[in-house]
Design an enzyme around this catalytic site. Structure first.
Site, PDB file in Angstrom:
ATOM      1  N   GLU A   1       0.765  -1.229   0.079  1.00  0.00           N
ATOM      2  CA  GLU A   1       0.032   0.042   0.142  1.00  0.00           C
ATOM      3  C   GLU A   1       0.734   1.378   0.141  1.00  0.00           C
ATOM      4  O   GLU A   1       0.354   2.077   0.666  1.00  0.00           O
ATOM      5  CB  GLU A   1      -1.093   0.087   1.213  1.00  0.00           C
ATOM      6  CG  GLU A   1      -1.831  -1.092   1.240  1.00  0.00           C
ATOM      7  CD  GLU A   1      -3.048  -1.119   0.403  1.00  0.00           C
ATOM      8  OE1 GLU A   1      -3.304  -0.132  -0.113  1.00  0.00           O
ATOM      9  OE2 GLU A   1      -3.577  -2.245   0.170  1.00  0.00           O
TER      10      GLU A   1
HETATM   11  C1  LIG Z   1       3.544  -9.946  -0.037  1.00  0.00           C
HETATM   12  C2  LIG Z   1       3.128  -8.691  -1.065  1.00  0.00           C
HETATM   13  C3  LIG Z   1       1.995  -8.648  -1.469  1.00  0.00           C
HETATM   14  C4  LIG Z   1       1.872  -7.473  -2.400  1.00  0.00           C
HETATM   15  N1  LIG Z   1       0.576  -7.471  -3.165  1.00  0.00           N
HETATM   16  C5  LIG Z   1       0.337  -6.687  -4.324  1.00  0.00           C
HETATM   17  C6  LIG Z   1      -0.739  -6.801  -4.840  1.00  0.00           C
HETATM   18  O1  LIG Z   1      -1.830  -7.268  -4.499  1.00  0.00           O
HETATM   19  N2  LIG Z   1      -0.915  -5.779  -6.162  1.00  0.00           N
HETATM   20  C7  LIG Z   1       0.344  -5.041  -6.503  1.00  0.00           C
HETATM   21  O2  LIG Z   1       0.042  -4.445  -7.364  1.00  0.00           O
HETATM   22  N3  LIG Z   1       1.352  -5.064  -5.765  1.00  0.00           N
HETATM   23  C8  LIG Z   1       1.589  -5.831  -4.543  1.00  0.00           C
HETATM   24  N4  LIG Z   1       2.635  -5.666  -3.841  1.00  0.00           N
HETATM   25  C9  LIG Z   1       3.871  -5.004  -4.146  1.00  0.00           C
HETATM   26  C10 LIG Z   1       4.067  -3.945  -3.072  1.00  0.00           C
HETATM   27  O3  LIG Z   1       2.940  -2.809  -3.380  1.00  0.00           O
HETATM   28  C11 LIG Z   1       5.428  -3.141  -3.590  1.00  0.00           C
HETATM   29  O4  LIG Z   1       6.263  -4.185  -3.076  1.00  0.00           O
HETATM   30  C12 LIG Z   1       5.834  -1.986  -2.742  1.00  0.00           C
HETATM   31  O5  LIG Z   1       4.981  -0.897  -3.622  1.00  0.00           O
HETATM   32  C13 LIG Z   1       7.123  -1.500  -2.989  1.00  0.00           C
HETATM   33  O6  LIG Z   1       7.667  -1.765  -4.397  1.00  0.00           O
HETATM   34  P1  LIG Z   1       9.022  -2.516  -4.563  1.00  0.00           P
HETATM   35  O7  LIG Z   1       8.813  -3.759  -3.757  1.00  0.00           O
HETATM   36  O8  LIG Z   1       9.177  -2.482  -6.194  1.00  0.00           O
HETATM   37  O9  LIG Z   1      10.158  -1.812  -3.798  1.00  0.00           O
HETATM   38  P2  LIG Z   1      10.978  -0.473  -4.623  1.00  0.00           P
HETATM   39  O10 LIG Z   1       9.849   0.524  -5.134  1.00  0.00           O
HETATM   40  O11 LIG Z   1      12.043  -0.875  -5.243  1.00  0.00           O
HETATM   41  O12 LIG Z   1      11.414   0.296  -3.203  1.00  0.00           O
HETATM   42  C14 LIG Z   1      12.589  -0.362  -2.536  1.00  0.00           C
HETATM   43  C15 LIG Z   1      12.843   0.734  -1.290  1.00  0.00           C
HETATM   44  O13 LIG Z   1      13.394   2.004  -2.049  1.00  0.00           O
HETATM   45  C16 LIG Z   1      12.539   2.990  -1.312  1.00  0.00           C
HETATM   46  N5  LIG Z   1      12.037   3.818  -2.360  1.00  0.00           N
HETATM   47  C17 LIG Z   1      11.635   3.937  -3.657  1.00  0.00           C
HETATM   48  N6  LIG Z   1      11.267   4.780  -4.339  1.00  0.00           N
HETATM   49  C18 LIG Z   1      11.583   5.794  -3.580  1.00  0.00           C
HETATM   50  C19 LIG Z   1      11.655   7.464  -3.628  1.00  0.00           C
HETATM   51  N7  LIG Z   1      11.256   7.951  -4.881  1.00  0.00           N
HETATM   52  N8  LIG Z   1      12.279   7.795  -2.850  1.00  0.00           N
HETATM   53  C20 LIG Z   1      12.642   7.174  -1.487  1.00  0.00           C
HETATM   54  N9  LIG Z   1      12.798   6.086  -1.361  1.00  0.00           N
HETATM   55  C21 LIG Z   1      12.336   5.214  -2.314  1.00  0.00           C
HETATM   56  C22 LIG Z   1      11.320   2.122  -1.000  1.00  0.00           C
HETATM   57  O14 LIG Z   1      10.541   2.936   0.117  1.00  0.00           O
HETATM   58  C23 LIG Z   1      12.019   0.847  -0.432  1.00  0.00           C
HETATM   59  O15 LIG Z   1      12.407   1.043   0.948  1.00  0.00           O
HETATM   60  C24 LIG Z   1       2.973  -6.731  -2.802  1.00  0.00           C
HETATM   61  C25 LIG Z   1       4.149  -6.957  -2.351  1.00  0.00           C
HETATM   62  C26 LIG Z   1       4.375  -8.038  -1.288  1.00  0.00           C
HETATM   63  C27 LIG Z   1       5.837  -8.298  -0.633  1.00  0.00           C
END
Ligand SMILES: Cc1cc2nc3c(=O)[nH]c(=O)nc-3n(C[C@H](O)[C@H](O)[C@H](O)COP(=O)(O)OP(=O)(O)OC[C@H]3O[C@@H](n4cnc5c(N)ncnc54)[C@H](O)[C@@H]3O)c2cc1C
Length: 600
Positions: free
Chosen positions: A408
């Site tokens: 979220e």
């Molecule tokens: C168990 C699970 C269930 C999920 N369910 C769903 C689902 O049903 N549908 C769906 O669409 N997604 C889902 N997700 C995805 C989830 O919403 C994302 O994992 C989340 O939004 C973070 O994206 P990412 O994992 O690519 O991390 P990244 O975006 O790569 O982030 C990695 C780190 O970098 C930081 N970061 C990234 N961008 C910035 C910035 N601009 N400035 C500062 N810091 C930054 C983040 O805060 C984090 O600490 C799920 C994930 C998990 C693990």
């Protein structure tokens, strides 16, 4: 309705407008109908979910689906769905309440429930055409079908609008072909429908589609992900290979997918906060029960100050989370009602209502997800070695809690969003921050008032402190905006610190207002533990504001300005009468230990 309109604060306005305790909703205001709902949800969880926690931990995905079907039989999947589409059409507070109490036993079920009823169904109820709603929503509300939400991709996580999934319109214009890879999709293993976001041609923004799950239509799934927590929640990659989607399954207009995704997440964020609350209550209750039985040094460990202080702080955070979540939920509900009375449709009213309080939704998401993490961590500590064992429910609760800081919108993104949205609202003239910020600066130059006021009335000093914390935010954020202007986005550390101050203000104020309302109704003696939780919360908030404020000021200001701002910070974070922290914790712990449960 006119009374409501004049009393209600707009989203983000809590920072500059005084709120009276009579004008906020507190959990003690639940109606009889809401209390009955709460009991039936608790009964369902205690009978079907809690005794079967092991099955979730053992990745029994079929069981998760079975429980979703049982929840559907009780109508629990349909509470937020309008009656016209087979739902119960309950008010926003009731939907938050169901989310709260249904989510307490395991994050696995909480995630399946949230993904289906929230991001899997809401985009259609809120943005769908009449035909789309008629076709899909009754099936989702009744649990005949389950929904999932496919936004994230391997290279598009926080930067959700950067997805590579493509939607190509057929030559005859009848359908799109969707191709791409989605990742981390909750409920993917058993859903019948995906809300999919894809890009048409080189559009700036993605577009939303309703896609039926049909393996014969180019949809395939990755293996179940093996995760730290929420192990019984199905999470898979989803591959679309020229999946044919009828053109009429586009959600809203072309290029409006990012807006849909963000608004669905706003609702998801307050619901996620709610979803941590009963988990906290259960952890606290399990902790105190154990502490009341476990003896070391011939003494129940619940007699030890070290354990009592943990119990007190766990209860305090949970109480604060409840106070802020239901305050915001009711504010959203009221705004929805106002919109409806002005002639908006249900979906328009709900969208605008939640959007109005998007700042609060981000604040709640961050605060509650960090509180549940801390609560489960201390729960393990109270149980000692047993807390580390799979035989007690603490370790799974701790593992489950971890995801709430990631999905979220990560907590970093939500922190920055909360401050960013506030500044945007101010620039658009929706909130006057400049006027109050200028007043604060004038106050810094004025000679302070050395007279000691009469603080005998309940919370009179706390209210002054709270108002000073608001001044601190205006001073710090105002100073940073003045120094960096639109370049502030490149100073994330300052934004994060400002967000921490903002979060503490909203949480502390909501806690104080709830207790004040209760004290007025029941008398101060009856709510002395709530008073202690409020004072303890505020004391800790002041400390956080002090640290974050100092960190910010010495980062963006120098010389005389720095000295003046630091002096202001000291003035704004000063108590005349320091609370006795040990006594406050003792008051709270005595009650929980005596009741043998979280009892607020
Ligand atoms: C168990 C699970 C269930 C999920 N369910 C769903 C689902 O049903 N549908 C769906 O669409 N997604 C889902 N997700 C995805 C989830 O919403 C994302 O994992 C989340 O939004 C973070 O994206 P990412 O994992 O690519 O991390 P990244 O975006 O790569 O982030 C990695 C780190 O970098 C930081 N970061 C990234 N961008 C910035 C910035 N601009 N400035 C500062 N810091 C930054 C983040 O805060 C984090 O600490 C799920 C994930 C998990 C693990």
């Amino acid at each position: 309705m006119n009374d409501i309109i004049t009393n209600i604060t707009r989203g983000g306005q809590f920072l500059v407008k005084e709120t009276k305790c009579e004008n906020i909703f507190i959990p003690e205001d639940f109606t009889d109908e809401q209390l009955m709902m709460r009991e039936s949800v608790k009964e369902f969880v205690d009978k079907e979910i809690w005794p079967n926690k092991n099955r979730f931990e053992n990745k029994d995905y079929a069981f998760t689906k079975e429980c979703m079907q049982k929840a559907a039989e009780l109508g629990l999947l349909s509470v937020a769905v309008p009656e016209a589409y087979g739902g119960m059409g309950m008010g926003f507070v009731s939907t938050v309440l169901v989310c709260d109490y249904i989510s307490g036993a395991t994050g696995s079920f909480a995630t399946a429930f949230g993904a289906h009823t929230g991001i899997g169904t809401m985009p259609i109820t809120l943005y769908g055409t009449e035909a789309q709603k008629q076709k899909y929503v009754p099936k989702l509300a009744s649990g005949e079908w389950f929904g999932a939400y496919a936004l994230t991709e391997p290279e598009a996580g926080s930067d959700a609008n950067s997805g590579k999934t493509k939607a190509v319109l057929s030559q005859d214009g009848t359908h799109y072909k969707i191709s791409g890879q989605k990742m981390w999709i909750s409920n993917a293993g058993f859903c019948n429908l995906f809300i999919v976001f894809a890009r048409i041609e080189d559009d700036k923004n993605i577009t939303g589609f309703i896609v039926e799950n049909d393996p014969l239509n180019g949809i395939s799934l990755g293996e179940e992900e093996h995760k730290l927590g929420i192990r019984g929640s199905s999470t898979r990659q989803v591959f679309f290979n020229e999946t044919k989607v009828p053109a009429e399954n586009m959600l809203a207009q072309r290029g409006e997918g990012f807006k849909i995704a963000m608004n669905a997440l706003n609702i998801g964020r307050i619901k996620l906060a709610a979803a941590t609350l009963d988990a906290q209550r259960r952890v606290i209750t399990n902790s105190v029960k154990y502490a009341n039985e476990r003896k070391q040094f011939n003494t129940e460990i619940s007699h030890f100050g070290a354990i009592r202080s943990k119990l007190a702080e766990m209860a305090m955070s949970c109480y604060a989370g409840e106070s802020a979540t239901y305050r915001a939920a009711k504010d959203i509900e009221t705004r929805i009602e106002i919109r409806k009375s002005e002639g908006s449709s249900h979906s328009e009213a709900e969208l605008k209502g939640v959007e109005e309080f998007a700042i609060e939704c981000s604040i709640l998401k961050v605060a509650a997800s960090e509180d549940i993490q801390n609560c489960t961590d201390e729960g393990i500590q109270i149980l000692g070695g047993m807390g580390f064992s799979e035989d007690t429910p603490m370790e799974s609760a701790w593992r489950d809690a971890r995801i709430t800081r990631i999905y979220e919108g990560t907590n970093e993104i939500n922190r920055m969003l909360s401050v960013g949205m506030l500044i945007k609202k101010a620039l658009k003239g929706q909130i006057d921050l400049l006027g109050p910020a200028t007043k604060v600066r004038d106050e810094l130059f004025a000679i302070p008032d050395f007279e000691i006021p009469d603080y005998s009335e309940l919370f009179s000093e706390e209210k002054v402190i709270l108002s000073n914390l608001k001044k601190t935010f205006l001073m710090v954020a105002g100073g940073a905006v003045q120094k960096y202007g639109t370049n502030l986005d490149n100073h994330q550390q300052l934004l994060l610190a400002a967000a921490d101050i903002l979060i503490e203000i909203y949480m502390a104020e909501s806690t104080l207002l709830r207790t004040e309302k209760l004290a007025k109704k029941l008398g101060e003696d009856v709510v002395k533990e709530q008073i202690a939780m409020t004072k303890l919360y505020l004391y800790k908030a002041v400390d956080i504001v002090s640290v974050k404020g100092k960190e910010s000021i010495i980062s963006f200001a120098e010389g005389d300005e720095q000295r003046m701002l630091l002096m202001g910070l000291r003035r704004f974070t000063k108590y005349v009468n320091m609370p006795n922290i040990e006594n406050l914790r003792e008051t709270i712990a005595s009650k929980i230990v005596a009741e043998n449960e979280y009892c607020f």
